[in-house]
Design an enzyme around this catalytic site. Structure first.
Site, mmCIF file in Angstrom:
data_model
loop_
_atom_site.group_PDB
_atom_site.id
_atom_site.type_symbol
_atom_site.label_atom_id
_atom_site.label_comp_id
_atom_site.label_asym_id
_atom_site.label_seq_id
_atom_site.Cartn_x
_atom_site.Cartn_y
_atom_site.Cartn_z
ATOM 1 N N ARG A 153 25.897 15.193 -37.947
ATOM 2 C CA ARG A 153 26.252 15.968 -39.132
ATOM 3 C C ARG A 153 27.084 17.190 -38.755
ATOM 4 O O ARG A 153 27.050 17.673 -37.627
ATOM 5 C CB ARG A 153 24.992 16.397 -39.887
ATOM 6 C CG ARG A 153 24.289 15.218 -40.537
ATOM 7 C CD ARG A 153 23.176 15.660 -41.478
ATOM 8 N NE ARG A 153 22.103 16.358 -40.799
ATOM 9 C CZ ARG A 153 21.774 17.630 -40.969
ATOM 10 N NH1 ARG A 153 22.454 18.376 -41.823
ATOM 11 N NH2 ARG A 153 20.776 18.175 -40.311
ATOM 12 N N HIS B 265 10.453 18.501 -45.544
ATOM 13 C CA HIS B 265 11.077 17.795 -44.426
ATOM 14 C C HIS B 265 9.960 17.409 -43.469
ATOM 15 O O HIS B 265 9.611 18.167 -42.557
ATOM 16 C CB HIS B 265 12.106 18.698 -43.733
ATOM 17 C CG HIS B 265 12.922 17.979 -42.709
ATOM 18 N ND1 HIS B 265 13.648 18.651 -41.742
ATOM 19 C CD2 HIS B 265 13.148 16.660 -42.498
ATOM 20 C CE1 HIS B 265 14.268 17.764 -40.977
ATOM 21 N NE2 HIS B 265 13.977 16.553 -41.419
#
Length: 515
Positions: A172, A336
């Site tokens: 990313r 998360h």
């Protein structure tokens, strides 16, 4: 029934098909089955294909599309996709048709019956003079065919997984991710120093959106996935992903929740749309751009645009960002974390950054897997946001992680791995392309996955930290206040030398974090 001299029957147990010999020419033929009614190889291939039918039991009211014809339902579906791809300057979407352009092309009159094209507001580009073929919610087998035929660097490995390359970006690009700042998000999001939210204005987003949509409309075909996020039916989100690569479509097929045929018929308008034009760069001279890569999120428009990166993880994390925005507004905590459940119903959450062990720890063959990375925690308990797992593959072995190893089979996407060109066996220790090699597979590939992926309130909360400085002891049992403090502060180290585990073993409720 005849018998031989020993009294044993001569009739075979499973009679073979009778073979007849014609008198004129002595030609033998098998009359055990009806002849195939096909004059050409194309007709023969068409007989191989059986029309799909919903497998979900239909009870009670059949839904919005149940009372209309299949042609009308498909027309509405194509109108919805065309509207998603609409150019804002021209005021219309492309002329979309179903199917692969490599197959039989539909006639103009047939397409016009399915989709009415509005008059453009300004001069049109050449892309509006052609049809954009929509490959809609293809199956893994169909996506394999598309990837192998048309995408360089796509191969089938020895276990049946699809090995692909993500191009120059093998991870990313957080510094290239932008969020539109407007009257709402200015007060609702964290901006400034230390924040992961880098701002951009509405105008710049629309410039990049138009660039992405124009690129997608210029292609002969695009892949469209209509899927869901969140296994909690009361808080489910409908997402549409428009992409140019079969690899991206298969990745999202695995990572999002796959709708049943009935749910797909009643899908309607999506709540959020991704335009993945990652093969095309952004304009570096556009305001706010710092490279040829830009991942742009507009929460007001419920849209995301990807330019200049083909790394599939951008789509996954972009949708997670959306859930971080939407779920707290419903008094739901988005997390998360990995999550699993024991046989007695005791749920454990595993918090940690990428590489800290969430997927490995949550995939325990002695416990039920709820999810490996993204969850929601509401008053009803926990629910997985995704429909698949995204596991790191570096140094993967059958002995250490057997469930993940066995999940890498047909349907799984392997990103940037190295394999033997003859045997197609993957070398998981090879970092030639990147250390960030990944596998994306449906969650049901794990034998003890809990479907649907929901569970009661957690009993154990484990915080995984990568502490290279010795601030934390290897194992710490925390009080409620300490757990809240470390959860909010999110302490970790950027260098991963050791993994430290912190847990709090008593039931927690969402409101504890809100107090």
């Amino acid at each position: 029934m005849a018998a031989n001299g020993n009294g044993v029957s001569t009739t075979p147990k499973s009679p073979l098909a009778r073979i007849q010999t014609q008198k004129n020419g002595g030609i033998c033929h098998d009359d055990s089955g009806k002849p195939v009614k096909a004059q050409t190889i194309d007709e023969l291939h068409s007989l191989q294909k059986k029309r799909s039918a919903p497998t979900t039991p239909l009870d009670g009211v059949q839904g919005t599309f149940a009372t209309i014809s299949e042609d009308e339902r498909q027309r509405q579906q194509l109108q919805s996709i065309s509207a998603s791809l609409a150019s804002l300057t021209r005021g219309t979407g492309p002329k979309v048709v179903r199917g692969d352009p490599a197959g039989k092309v539909q006639s103009v009159s047939h397409v016009a019956h399915h989709h009415h094209i509005e008059a453009p507001t300004i001069s049109v580009s050449d892309s509006s003079l052609k049809f954009t073929h929509v490959l809609y919610n293809l199956s893994p087998a169909e996506l394999y065919e598309q990837a192998i035929k048309y995408e360089k660097g796509s191969f089938i490995t020895s276990t049946g997984a699809l090995a692909t390359l993500s191009g120059a970006k093998t991870g990313r690009s957080p510094r290239d991710k932008r969020v539109v700042i407007d009257d709402s998000t200015q007060d609702e999001l964290w901006w400034g120093k230390g924040s992961p939210n880098i701002e951009m204005d509405e105008h710049t987003f629309m410039v990049n959106r138009e660039r992405a949509v124009d690129y997608l409309n210029s292609l002969d075909k695009v892949f469209v996935n209509d899927q869901f996020l969140n296994w909690d039916p009361q808080n489910r989100i409908k997402v549409r992903i428009v992409s140019a690569r079969a690899y991206h479509s298969l990745f999202m097929h695995n990572m999002c929740i796959r709708p049943t045929p009935e749910e797909l018929e009643n899908f309607g308008t999506p709540d959020f749309t991704i335009y993945n034009a990652g093969q095309f760069p952004c304009n570096r001279y556009t305001h706010y751009m710092t490279s040829s890569t830009s991942i742009d999120l507009n929460l007001a428009r419920r849209e995301m645009v990807i330019l200049g990166t083909q790394y599939a993880g951008e789509m996954k994390k972009g949708l997670f960002s959306v859930m971080h925005y939407l779920m707290p507004m419903r008094q739901i905590l988005s997390l998360h974390s990995g999550c699993n459940m024991g046989k007695d119903g005791d749920v454990a959450l595993f918090f940690g950054l990428s590489g800290t062990g969430k997927t490995t720890l949550s995939t325990d063959h002695n416990r039920y897997l709820i999810g490996d990375d993204e969850h929601c925690w509401s008053d009803n308990g926990v629910s997985n946001i995704e429909g698949g797992c995204y596991a790191k593959c570096i140094d993967l072995s059958r002995e250490k992680e057997p469930d993940i190893w066995n999940a890498i089979k047909f349907g799984t996407v392997l990103e940037n791995v190295v394999f033997d060109e003859h045997t197609r066996e993957v070398d998981y220790g090879d970092k030639s392309v990147t250390e960030n090699t990944r596998a994306a597979y449906p969650i049901e590939y794990i034998p003890n996955a809990k479907i649907p992926c929901v569970g009661p309130h957690p009993k154990n909360v484990i915080l995984l930290a990568c502490d290279a400085f010795g601030v934390l002891p290897p194992v710490s049992k925390l009080s409620l206040a300490q757990t809240m403090y470390h959860f909010i502060s999110g302490y970790t180290a950027l260098v991963c030398f050791y993994v430290f585990v912190l847990w709090f073993s008593r039931p927690l409720r969402v409101h504890n974090y809100q107090d």
